[in-house]
Scaffold this motif. Structure first.
Motif, PDB file in Angstrom:
ATOM      1  N   ILE A 274      -3.763   2.542  -5.999  1.00 15.85           N
ATOM      2  CA  ILE A 274      -3.338   1.313  -5.315  1.00 15.85           C
ATOM      3  C   ILE A 274      -2.944   0.255  -6.339  1.00 15.85           C
ATOM      4  O   ILE A 274      -1.949  -0.463  -6.168  1.00 15.85           O
ATOM      5  CB  ILE A 274      -4.454   0.793  -4.392  1.00 15.85           C
ATOM      6  CG1 ILE A 274      -4.673   1.779  -3.239  1.00 15.85           C
ATOM      7  CG2 ILE A 274      -4.113  -0.594  -3.850  1.00 15.85           C
ATOM      8  CD1 ILE A 274      -5.845   1.421  -2.348  1.00 15.85           C
ATOM      9  N   TYR A 275      -3.713   0.160  -7.415  1.00 17.95           N
ATOM     10  CA  TYR A 275      -3.389  -0.816  -8.466  1.00 17.95           C
ATOM     11  C   TYR A 275      -2.039  -0.497  -9.110  1.00 17.95           C
ATOM     12  O   TYR A 275      -1.199  -1.395  -9.285  1.00 17.95           O
ATOM     13  CB  TYR A 275      -4.490  -0.827  -9.521  1.00 17.95           C
ATOM     14  CG  TYR A 275      -4.161  -1.684 -10.720  1.00 17.95           C
ATOM     15  CD1 TYR A 275      -4.211  -3.069 -10.641  1.00 17.95           C
ATOM     16  CD2 TYR A 275      -3.773  -1.114 -11.934  1.00 17.95           C
ATOM     17  CE1 TYR A 275      -3.889  -3.865 -11.732  1.00 17.95           C
ATOM     18  CE2 TYR A 275      -3.449  -1.893 -13.028  1.00 17.95           C
ATOM     19  CZ  TYR A 275      -3.512  -3.270 -12.920  1.00 17.95           C
ATOM     20  OH  TYR A 275      -3.188  -4.041 -14.001  1.00 17.95           O
ATOM     21  N   VAL A 276      -1.832   0.774  -9.456  1.00 19.16           N
ATOM     22  CA  VAL A 276      -0.564   1.175 -10.082  1.00 19.16           C
ATOM     23  C   VAL A 276       0.595   0.951  -9.117  1.00 19.16           C
ATOM     24  O   VAL A 276       1.679   0.499  -9.514  1.00 19.16           O
ATOM     25  CB  VAL A 276      -0.628   2.649 -10.525  1.00 19.16           C
ATOM     26  CG1 VAL A 276       0.734   3.129 -11.021  1.00 19.16           C
ATOM     27  CG2 VAL A 276      -1.671   2.829 -11.619  1.00 19.16           C
ATOM     28  N   LEU A 277       0.376   1.239  -7.836  1.00 11.26           N
ATOM     29  CA  LEU A 277       1.417   1.010  -6.829  1.00 11.26           C
ATOM     30  C   LEU A 277       1.767  -0.474  -6.726  1.00 11.26           C
ATOM     31  O   LEU A 277       2.941  -0.846  -6.666  1.00 11.26           O
ATOM     32  CB  LEU A 277       0.949   1.537  -5.472  1.00 11.26           C
ATOM     33  CG  LEU A 277       1.876   1.281  -4.271  1.00 11.26           C
ATOM     34  CD1 LEU A 277       3.216   1.958  -4.481  1.00 11.26           C
ATOM     35  CD2 LEU A 277       1.222   1.760  -2.982  1.00 11.26           C
ATOM     36  N   THR A 278       0.743  -1.316  -6.751  1.00 12.83           N
ATOM     37  CA  THR A 278       0.958  -2.762  -6.619  1.00 12.83           C
ATOM     38  C   THR A 278       1.769  -3.320  -7.787  1.00 12.83           C
ATOM     39  O   THR A 278       2.753  -4.045  -7.591  1.00 12.83           O
ATOM     40  CB  THR A 278      -0.392  -3.500  -6.528  1.00 12.83           C
ATOM     41  OG1 THR A 278      -1.140  -2.990  -5.419  1.00 12.83           O
ATOM     42  CG2 THR A 278      -0.182  -4.993  -6.344  1.00 12.83           C
ATOM     43  N   ILE A 279       1.370  -2.985  -9.011  1.00 11.72           N
ATOM     44  CA  ILE A 279       2.089  -3.522 -10.170  1.00 11.72           C
ATOM     45  C   ILE A 279       3.468  -2.879 -10.298  1.00 11.72           C
ATOM     46  O   ILE A 279       4.400  -3.513 -10.816  1.00 11.72           O
ATOM     47  CB  ILE A 279       1.281  -3.324 -11.476  1.00 11.72           C
ATOM     48  CG1 ILE A 279       1.057  -1.848 -11.775  1.00 11.72           C
ATOM     49  CG2 ILE A 279      -0.038  -4.071 -11.402  1.00 11.72           C
ATOM     50  CD1 ILE A 279       0.396  -1.590 -13.121  1.00 11.72           C
ATOM     51  N   SER A 280       3.623  -1.650  -9.827  1.00  5.27           N
ATOM     52  CA  SER A 280       4.926  -0.988  -9.905  1.00  5.27           C
ATOM     53  C   SER A 280       5.916  -1.617  -8.933  1.00  5.27           C
ATOM     54  O   SER A 280       7.116  -1.725  -9.238  1.00  5.27           O
ATOM     55  CB  SER A 280       4.787   0.509  -9.617  1.00  5.27           C
ATOM     56  OG  SER A 280       3.980   1.140 -10.590  1.00  5.27           O
ATOM     57  N   ILE A 281       5.445  -2.020  -7.754  1.00  2.76           N
ATOM     58  CA  ILE A 281       6.319  -2.689  -6.788  1.00  2.76           C
ATOM     59  C   ILE A 281       6.832  -4.000  -7.368  1.00  2.76           C
ATOM     60  O   ILE A 281       8.033  -4.293  -7.327  1.00  2.76           O
ATOM     61  CB  ILE A 281       5.570  -2.940  -5.464  1.00  2.76           C
ATOM     62  CG1 ILE A 281       5.360  -1.611  -4.723  1.00  2.76           C
ATOM     63  CG2 ILE A 281       6.344  -3.921  -4.571  1.00  2.76           C
ATOM     64  CD1 ILE A 281       4.486  -1.736  -3.489  1.00  2.76           C
ATOM     65  N   TYR A 282       5.908  -4.776  -7.917  1.00  4.57           N
ATOM     66  CA  TYR A 282       6.329  -6.059  -8.501  1.00  4.57           C
ATOM     67  C   TYR A 282       7.260  -5.836  -9.699  1.00  4.57           C
ATOM     68  O   TYR A 282       8.291  -6.510  -9.824  1.00  4.57           O
ATOM     69  CB  TYR A 282       5.111  -6.872  -8.935  1.00  4.57           C
ATOM     70  CG  TYR A 282       5.493  -8.112  -9.700  1.00  4.57           C
ATOM     71  CD1 TYR A 282       6.011  -9.226  -9.042  1.00  4.57           C
ATOM     72  CD2 TYR A 282       5.391  -8.157 -11.088  1.00  4.57           C
ATOM     73  CE1 TYR A 282       6.396 -10.362  -9.745  1.00  4.57           C
ATOM     74  CE2 TYR A 282       5.780  -9.292 -11.797  1.00  4.57           C
ATOM     75  CZ  TYR A 282       6.276 -10.380 -11.115  1.00  4.57           C
ATOM     76  OH  TYR A 282       6.669 -11.494 -11.806  1.00  4.57           O
TER      77      TYR A 282
END
Length: 299
Positions: A218-226
């Motif tokens: 979830i963390y990697v997904l969040t920073i990757s979206i931004y």
């Protein structure tokens, strides 16, 4: 001096002294710029005058076809980076963390090294690599395979591919390290128990690894979206500036730079930046809700 020393060494005051640098930097470099951007987005800022125009900048954005192109380009780039920069780093992390790979530290260093390289240098090198001339490395390869030469950075599909190559080269190692740190938190006894029960490697990965590294995912997904939505320097260096043929490499931040800095229209650029912030927040909040991040834990 004695009173000041006692005050600073007080158990009640000491925690605030330690967090004070963060609070000051947060206020100066995040809160203040954000508030200034909100105010400027409702203004028409000229060289010598500033005029309050209300929602005029935002209404112009609704009709701005170039801005719509920038949004679509950023959305495509973000989605494709998620396809490559989540599953592959996860698989690399599992492979490096397994017993199959030797010299784990060397592999980690090699994969992380691109992130330490200046984006200016790497962007310039990749621009030369994807050059339309026959001396470009990619055209040398395609010519050797009998496919001819291509104008890589002048077509939308190949230009987007070049951006993805730069992105994957730079950030695969970073995301891999995130997943490795998540794997280290998993109790090895779970794998040993599964192995005793006859579970295959795929079953252990499916039913133990993936669920237990969900917070990391979830963390990697969040920073990757931004990061995907806010990408700028890679595109800027690949096309040697904010302009690209038919705007195939134009991103939201690139358009912000083009209008706010190049054309000195800070009010309109601020509106573009706020729209980017809202889009990134909405997408991340939605995915965090769908992933159950805000659910209360059952007791």
């Amino acid at each position: 001096m004695v009173k000041i020393k006692k005050f600073l060494y007080s158990q009640k005051v000491a925690p605030y002294v330690f967090v004070l640098p963060f609070i000051v930097s947060f206020l100066l470099f995040w809160v203040y710029p954000l508030c200034s951007t909100v105010i400027m987005s409702f203004q028409d800022i000229g060289p010598a005058t500033t005029e309050w125009v209300g929602f005029k900048n935002f209404s112009k954005l609704l009709k701005d076809t170039v801005f719509h192109t920038a949004i679509l380009n950023s959305a495509e780039y973000m989605l494709l980076t998620l396809v490559f920069l989540i599953p592959f780093p996860m698989l690399f992390a599992v492979l490096i963390d397994s017993r199959l790979v030797k010299a784990k530290g060397l592999w980690k260093a090699c994969l992380y090294l691109p992130a330490l390289t200046s984006v200016v240098i790497s962007g310039t090198l990749f621009r030369l690599m994807f050059s339309e001339y026959h001396t470009g490395q990619m055209n040398i390869i395609t010519a050797a395979l009998g496919l001819g030469t291509f104008k890589w950075l002048k077509a939308k599909a190949t230009g987007l591919m070049a951006l993805l190559v730069v992105c994957c080269w730079r950030w695969t190692g970073v995301n891999m390290l995130y997943f490795i740190s998540g794997l280290k938190s998993i109790d090895t006894s779970l794998y040993e128990s599964a192995e005793i029960d006859g579970a295959s490697s795929f079953q252990k990965f499916r039913y133990i690894t993936i669920p237990l590294i969900k917070p990391t995912s979830i963390y990697v997904l969040t920073i990757s979206i931004y990061a995907g939505l806010a990408m700028f320097m890679e595109s800027y260096m690949l096309w040697a500036g904010p302009d690209s043929p038919n705007n195939i490499g134009l991103t939201i931040v690139g358009y912000l730079y083009k209008r706010g800095i190049t054309k000195n229209d800070l009010g309109y650029g601020s509106a573009v930046g706020l729209v980017l912030l809202v889009i990134a927040l909405v997408i991340n909040v939605v995915q965090l809700v769908l992933n159950g991040t805000f659910k209360k834990e059952e007791r």
